[in-house]
Design a protein around this motif. Structure first.
Motif, short mmCIF file in Angstrom:
data_model
loop_
_atom_site.label_atom_id
_atom_site.label_comp_id
_atom_site.label_asym_id
_atom_site.label_seq_id
_atom_site.Cartn_x
_atom_site.Cartn_y
_atom_site.Cartn_z
N GLN A 125 0.70 -1.32 0.03
CA GLN A 125 -0.19 -0.06 -0.03
C GLN A 125 1.02 1.16 -0.16
OE1 GLN A 125 -2.83 1.70 3.36
NE2 GLN A 125 -4.01 0.19 2.10
N GLY A 126 1.80 1.51 0.78
CA GLY A 126 2.71 2.31 0.78
C GLY A 126 3.68 2.61 -0.41
N LEU A 127 3.93 1.52 -1.16
CA LEU A 127 4.75 1.56 -2.45
C LEU A 127 3.59 2.09 -3.55
CD1 LEU A 127 6.90 -1.52 -2.22
CD2 LEU A 127 7.49 0.99 -2.20
N LEU A 128 2.35 1.67 -3.44
CA LEU A 128 1.50 2.01 -4.44
C LEU A 128 1.05 3.73 -4.31
CD1 LEU A 128 -0.94 -0.90 -4.24
CD2 LEU A 128 0.36 -0.43 -6.31
N LEU A 152 3.32 5.73 -3.03
CA LEU A 152 4.50 6.48 -3.55
C LEU A 152 4.58 6.59 -4.99
CD1 LEU A 152 7.31 5.52 -1.28
CD2 LEU A 152 6.62 7.70 -1.56
N GLY A 153 4.29 5.19 -5.62
CA GLY A 153 3.88 5.19 -7.07
C GLY A 153 3.19 5.92 -8.00
N SER A 154 1.80 6.39 -7.28
CA SER A 154 0.79 7.04 -7.60
C SER A 154 1.28 8.48 -7.67
CB SER A 154 -0.66 6.74 -6.92
OG SER A 154 -0.82 5.48 -7.19
N TYR A 155 1.74 8.77 -6.40
CA TYR A 155 2.25 10.14 -6.41
C TYR A 155 2.88 10.66 -7.47
CZ TYR A 155 4.55 14.36 -4.46
OH TYR A 155 5.13 15.51 -4.42
N PHE A 156 4.42 9.86 -7.64
CA PHE A 156 5.07 10.21 -8.90
C PHE A 156 4.72 9.96 -10.34
CE2 PHE A 156 8.04 9.36 -5.37
CZ PHE A 156 8.48 10.68 -5.16
N LEU A 157 3.83 9.17 -10.45
CA LEU A 157 3.37 8.68 -11.81
C LEU A 157 2.01 9.56 -12.03
CD1 LEU A 157 3.54 4.95 -11.91
CD2 LEU A 157 5.12 6.83 -12.84
N LEU A 158 1.32 9.98 -11.25
CA LEU A 158 -0.12 10.72 -11.53
C LEU A 158 0.05 12.03 -11.25
CD1 LEU A 158 -2.34 8.05 -10.25
CD2 LEU A 158 -1.81 8.29 -12.78
#
Length: 131
Positions: free
Chosen positions: A120-123, A125-131
């Motif tokens: 969940q934490g990685l998702l 972070l990933g969403s923050y940088f990708l979206l």
């Protein structure tokens, strides 16, 4: 606090409730695993009181409630991108909790279920940088 931004109590409460629902949902399978030991220790856990099947239903309900609460909380905010991360987290955790194949692995509880917190934490972070 460090940024100087004030957060209202309602928002903080909702965030805490979201995290509580998610963590509570993934702890129920641990109680299912420990049913025999808990019965011998005369503990009254959810699986012992409600049964294994109903305990899984409760876990699934909590995951759904988590997803709905996150969607409602972030839907019309600048943080709406979080809903993608939380949706993937809820769906994957739902699969992990209900997968009979995964439950057969020795590392199911301490690897897969505990790993959902990291996922969940990685998702996020990933969403923050990708979206």
């Amino acid at each position: 606090i460090q940024s100087g931004i004030s957060h209202d109590k309602e928002n903080v409460f909702i965030i805490l409730l979201e995290r509580f629902l998610f963590v509570f949902a993934i702890t129920i399978p641990f109680d299912i695993r420990d049913m025999e030991a808990d019965a011998q220790a005369d503990l009254r856990t959810i699986p012992l009181v409600a049964g294994k099947k109903n305990a899984l239903i409760i876990s699934n309900f909590l995951l759904c409630l988590f997803a709905v609460l996150c969607w409602w909380h972030y839907r019309n905010t600048p943080l709406a991108w979080l809903n993608y991360a939380f949706a993937v987290s809820a769906i994957s955790t739902f699969y992990f909790v209900n997968s009979k194949k995964l439950q057969a692995f020795n590392f199911y509880h301490y690897g897969i279920l505990d790993g959902t917190l990291l996922l969940q934490g990685l998702l996020v972070l990933g969403s923050y940088f990708l979206l």
